[in-house]
Scaffold this motif. Structure first.
Motif, PDB file in Angstrom:
ATOM      1  N   ILE A 193       0.956  -1.301   0.102  1.00 45.63           N
ATOM      2  CA  ILE A 193      -0.013  -0.047  -0.141  1.00 45.63           C
ATOM      3  C   ILE A 193       0.962   1.249  -0.024  1.00 45.63           C
ATOM      4  O   ILE A 193       1.473   1.574   1.029  1.00 45.63           O
ATOM      5  N   GLY A 194       1.050   1.732  -1.189  1.00 43.36           N
ATOM      6  CA  GLY A 194       1.943   2.936  -1.201  1.00 43.36           C
ATOM      7  C   GLY A 194       1.439   4.342  -0.839  1.00 43.36           C
ATOM      8  O   GLY A 194       0.130   4.440  -0.954  1.00 43.36           O
ATOM      9  N   GLY A 195       2.080   5.392  -0.703  1.00 44.87           N
ATOM     10  CA  GLY A 195       1.626   6.444  -0.551  1.00 44.87           C
ATOM     11  C   GLY A 195       0.789   6.965   0.732  1.00 44.87           C
ATOM     12  O   GLY A 195      -0.019   7.687   0.896  1.00 44.87           O
ATOM     13  N   ALA A 196       0.927   5.755   1.563  1.00 45.69           N
ATOM     14  CA  ALA A 196       0.062   5.909   2.952  1.00 45.69           C
ATOM     15  C   ALA A 196       0.497   7.251   3.568  1.00 45.69           C
ATOM     16  O   ALA A 196      -0.524   7.765   4.264  1.00 45.69           O
ATOM     17  N   LEU A 197       1.759   7.627   4.059  1.00 41.92           N
ATOM     18  CA  LEU A 197       2.044   8.618   4.895  1.00 41.92           C
ATOM     19  C   LEU A 197       1.480   9.934   4.171  1.00 41.92           C
ATOM     20  O   LEU A 197       0.903  10.755   4.958  1.00 41.92           O
ATOM     21  N   GLU A 198       1.658  10.146   2.925  1.00 37.31           N
ATOM     22  CA  GLU A 198       0.864  11.502   2.483  1.00 37.31           C
ATOM     23  C   GLU A 198      -0.392  11.396   2.371  1.00 37.31           C
ATOM     24  O   GLU A 198      -1.004  12.409   2.459  1.00 37.31           O
ATOM     25  N   GLY A 199      -1.068  10.161   2.181  1.00 37.68           N
ATOM     26  CA  GLY A 199      -2.454  10.119   1.989  1.00 37.68           C
ATOM     27  C   GLY A 199      -2.948  10.452   3.524  1.00 37.68           C
ATOM     28  O   GLY A 199      -4.009  10.944   3.448  1.00 37.68           O
ATOM     29  N   ALA A 200      -2.362   9.855   4.480  1.00 40.08           N
ATOM     30  CA  ALA A 200      -2.878  10.045   5.834  1.00 40.08           C
ATOM     31  C   ALA A 200      -2.680  11.561   6.193  1.00 40.08           C
ATOM     32  O   ALA A 200      -3.674  12.025   7.143  1.00 40.08           O
ATOM     33  N   ARG A 201      -1.697  12.247   5.787  1.00 36.82           N
ATOM     34  CA  ARG A 201      -1.552  13.650   5.990  1.00 36.82           C
ATOM     35  C   ARG A 201      -2.772  14.524   5.291  1.00 36.82           C
ATOM     36  O   ARG A 201      -2.785  15.533   5.889  1.00 36.82           O
ATOM     37  N   ARG A 202      -3.263  13.933   4.303  1.00 37.66           N
ATOM     38  CA  ARG A 202      -4.585  14.511   3.732  1.00 37.66           C
ATOM     39  C   ARG A 202      -5.565  14.769   4.805  1.00 37.66           C
ATOM     40  O   ARG A 202      -6.441  15.665   4.705  1.00 37.66           O
ATOM     41  N   PHE A 203      -5.610  13.688   5.930  1.00 38.38           N
ATOM     42  CA  PHE A 203      -6.771  13.844   6.496  1.00 38.38           C
ATOM     43  C   PHE A 203      -6.361  14.763   8.032  1.00 38.38           C
ATOM     44  O   PHE A 203      -7.056  14.805   9.236  1.00 38.38           O
ATOM     45  N   VAL A 204      -5.004  15.088   8.045  1.00 41.56           N
ATOM     46  CA  VAL A 204      -4.699  15.728   9.098  1.00 41.56           C
ATOM     47  C   VAL A 204      -5.170  17.138   9.219  1.00 41.56           C
ATOM     48  O   VAL A 204      -4.988  17.897   8.401  1.00 41.56           O
ATOM     49  N   THR A 205      -5.642  17.534  10.490  1.00 45.65           N
ATOM     50  CA  THR A 205      -6.247  18.761  10.793  1.00 45.65           C
ATOM     51  C   THR A 205      -5.255  19.772  11.565  1.00 45.65           C
ATOM     52  O   THR A 205      -5.656  20.814  11.797  1.00 45.65           O
ATOM     53  N   ASN A 206      -4.199  19.282  12.126  1.00 44.08           N
ATOM     54  CA  ASN A 206      -3.459  19.848  13.149  1.00 44.08           C
ATOM     55  C   ASN A 206      -2.065  19.465  12.567  1.00 44.08           C
ATOM     56  O   ASN A 206      -1.693  18.129  12.771  1.00 44.08           O
ATOM     57  N   GLU A 207      -1.057  20.138  11.913  1.00 49.45           N
ATOM     58  CA  GLU A 207       0.002  19.785  11.481  1.00 49.45           C
ATOM     59  C   GLU A 207       1.215  19.397  12.192  1.00 49.45           C
ATOM     60  O   GLU A 207       1.954  18.429  11.946  1.00 49.45           O
ATOM     61  N   ALA A 208       0.625  19.741  13.609  1.00 45.58           N
ATOM     62  CA  ALA A 208       1.670  19.097  14.759  1.00 45.58           C
ATOM     63  C   ALA A 208       1.287  17.728  15.308  1.00 45.58           C
ATOM     64  O   ALA A 208       2.171  17.231  15.845  1.00 45.58           O
ATOM     65  N   LEU A 209       0.194  16.977  14.596  1.00 51.57           N
ATOM     66  CA  LEU A 209      -0.107  16.057  15.094  1.00 51.57           C
ATOM     67  C   LEU A 209      -0.651  15.098  14.197  1.00 51.57           C
ATOM     68  O   LEU A 209      -1.600  15.292  13.418  1.00 51.57           O
ATOM     69  N   ILE A 210      -0.376  13.574  13.885  1.00 52.02           N
ATOM     70  CA  ILE A 210      -0.608  12.682  13.326  1.00 52.02           C
ATOM     71  C   ILE A 210      -0.933  11.343  13.981  1.00 52.02           C
ATOM     72  O   ILE A 210      -0.099  11.040  15.028  1.00 52.02           O
ATOM     73  N   SER A 211      -2.113  10.574  13.572  1.00 58.72           N
ATOM     74  CA  SER A 211      -2.384   9.592  14.401  1.00 58.72           C
ATOM     75  C   SER A 211      -2.610   8.471  13.615  1.00 58.72           C
ATOM     76  O   SER A 211      -3.059   8.437  12.334  1.00 58.72           O
ATOM     77  N   ARG A 212      -2.995   7.334  14.102  1.00 61.00           N
ATOM     78  CA  ARG A 212      -3.313   5.992  13.223  1.00 61.00           C
ATOM     79  C   ARG A 212      -4.520   6.050  12.891  1.00 61.00           C
ATOM     80  O   ARG A 212      -5.088   5.831  11.756  1.00 61.00           O
ATOM     81  N   SER A 213      -5.487   7.040  13.240  1.00 59.48           N
ATOM     82  CA  SER A 213      -6.708   7.427  12.694  1.00 59.48           C
ATOM     83  C   SER A 213      -6.625   7.981  11.299  1.00 59.48           C
ATOM     84  O   SER A 213      -7.511   7.695  10.446  1.00 59.48           O
ATOM     85  N   HIS A 214      -5.842   8.927  11.199  1.00 63.68           N
ATOM     86  CA  HIS A 214      -5.531   9.435   9.864  1.00 63.68           C
ATOM     87  C   HIS A 214      -5.269   8.204   8.857  1.00 63.68           C
ATOM     88  O   HIS A 214      -5.564   8.376   7.677  1.00 63.68           O
ATOM     89  N   PHE A 215      -4.336   7.364   8.983  1.00 61.65           N
ATOM     90  CA  PHE A 215      -4.036   6.377   8.380  1.00 61.65           C
ATOM     91  C   PHE A 215      -5.184   5.430   8.066  1.00 61.65           C
ATOM     92  O   PHE A 215      -5.562   4.912   7.015  1.00 61.65           O
ATOM     93  N   ALA A 216      -6.239   5.334   9.148  1.00 61.02           N
ATOM     94  CA  ALA A 216      -7.355   4.367   9.012  1.00 61.02           C
ATOM     95  C   ALA A 216      -8.188   4.949   7.931  1.00 61.02           C
ATOM     96  O   ALA A 216      -8.772   4.532   7.090  1.00 61.02           O
ATOM     97  N   ARG A 217      -8.402   6.429   7.919  1.00 58.28           N
ATOM     98  CA  ARG A 217      -9.214   7.187   7.107  1.00 58.28           C
ATOM     99  C   ARG A 217      -8.620   7.168   5.709  1.00 58.28           C
ATOM    100  O   ARG A 217      -9.504   6.862   4.697  1.00 58.28           O
ATOM    101  N   PHE A 218      -7.276   7.075   5.696  1.00 54.89           N
ATOM    102  CA  PHE A 218      -6.919   6.979   4.284  1.00 54.89           C
ATOM    103  C   PHE A 218      -7.030   5.330   3.671  1.00 54.89           C
ATOM    104  O   PHE A 218      -7.545   5.463   2.435  1.00 54.89           O
TER     105      PHE A 218
END
Length: 275
Positions: A115-140
Motif C-alpha cells: 500500500i504505497g503513498g500511505a503517509l502522504e495520504g494520511a496527511r491529507r486527513f490531518v487537521t493539526n500539522e503538529a499531530l498525526i495519528s493512526r486514525s488518519h491512516f485508517a481514514r486513508f
C-alpha cells in the motif's frame, strides 16, 4: 439532571469537528460540562473556551495522553489542569514528535504490505500539522477501498501484531500521571475495556495505577459494553477510584455514540467532578 461528557476529540487531534463546532453540537445535545480531550495536544482549548461564552456548555480543560505500561499503549485522560503548565506543554511536545516518527514507520510498513503513498495520504486527513495519528491512516485506507470501515484498518493493518503496527514510543504511565498532577490536574484511566488484557493483567494495571496515585477510571465509554461498565464500576469501588465517563466522540458518522449520550454515574461511586 446535569450532563457531563469528559472525553471527546476535535480537529486539534483526530476528530473531524472544529472545537467551536464541537461546543455547538454539545449544546444541541444538552451537555452541560464538556471536556475537550484531544490526543497529546492542547491547541483546541482556547477556541473551545471562547465558543462556550454565552453557551450553556462549560468547558473543562482536558487532554488524552498516550502512555506505555508493560510495553502496551494505555491512554490517560487528564482533567482540570492548568493549561499553561510549562512541564505539561513540554511533555506533549515530545510525544507529538514521537508521533511523527511512528507515522513514518507506519507509512514504510504499509508500503512493504503493498500500500504505497500511505503517509502522504494520511496527511491529507490531518487537521493539526503538529499531530498525526493512526486514525488518519485508517481514514486513508477507507478512502482507498483497502478496508470498508475505520475499525477494519486497525484489526487488519494498524493494531498490535498486524503488518503496519509500529512500536509505540510513548512515555511511561508513571511519567504521564506525574506531569498531570504537577499541572494541578487529575489522571483518569481511559476506556479500560478497550485494552486486550486478561483479568490478571487488568488487576496489575489497576494496582499500578492506584500505586501511582491515579485518580479515576472511565466507567462509561463508547468502547464499553454494559457488562464492561458494570465490571469497571466494581473495580472503582474496590480500588477507591473516582468514576468518569465520556463518549470518546470523534465524528458524527464514525462515533458509536454521540456527545452526552451516557448513563449517570452508578450510585455509590464518587464522580471525578466532585473535586
Amino acid at each position: 439532571m446535569t450532563v457531563y461528557d469528559l472525553h471527546c476529540h476535535s480537529t486539534a487531534s483526530d476528530g473531524t469537528l472544529a472545537p467551536s463546532a464541537l461546543v455547538a453540537r454539545a449544546a444541541q445535545r444538552g451537555v452541560d460540562f464538556l471536556a475537550l480531550t484531544d490526543h497529546d495536544d492542547l491547541s483546541g482549548l482556547p477556541e473551545a473556551h471562547h465558543a462556550s461564552i454565552g453557551s450553556p456548555v462549560q468547558i473543562i480543560n482536558g487532554v488524552e495522553l498516550s502512555t506505555l505500561w508493560e510495553r502496551r499503549t494505555v491512554h490517560v485522560v487528564g482533567l482540570f489542569f492548568d493549561a499553561e503548565s510549562l512541564a505539561l506543554k513540554e511533555a506533549l511536545t515530545l510525544v507529538r514528535a514521537a508521533r511523527q516518527q511512528r507515522a513514518e514507520a507506519i507509512g514504510q510498513a504499509l508500503a512493504r504490505a503493498g500500500i504505497g503513498g500511505a503517509l502522504e495520504g494520511a496527511r491529507r486527513f490531518v487537521t493539526n500539522e503538529a499531530l498525526i495519528s493512526r486514525s488518519h491512516f485508517a481514514r486513508f485506507l477507507v478512502e482507498q477501498g483497502v478496508v470498508s470501515e475505520k475499525q477494519q484498518a486497525f484489526t487488519r493493518y494498524l493494531g498490535a501484531g498486524k503488518p503496519a503496527h509500529a512500536p509505540p514510543p510513548w512515555p511511561a504511565l508513571a511519567e504521564s500521571i506525574a506531569v498531570l498532577h504537577a499541572a494541578g490536574g487529575v489522571a483518569v484511566l481511559a476506556h479500560p475495556g478497550r485494552y486486550p488484557l486478561t483479568d490478571t493483567a487488568m488487576r496489575r494495571l489497576l494496582d499500578e495505577f492506584r500505586d501511582l496515585a491515579g485518580d479515576a477510571i472511565e466507567i462509561f465509554s463508547s468502547s464499553h459494553t454494559p457488562q464492561q461498565s458494570e465490571r469497571f464500576a466494581e473495580y472503582a469501588r474496590f480500588y477507591g477510584f473516582k468514576a468518569s465517563l465520556g463518549s470518546d466522540f470523534h465524528d458524527p458518522e464514525e462515533s458509536h455514540i454521540d456527545l452526552g449520550a451516557l448513563p449517570p454515574i452508578p450510585v455509590g461511586l464518587v464522580p471525578v467532578w466532585s473535586r
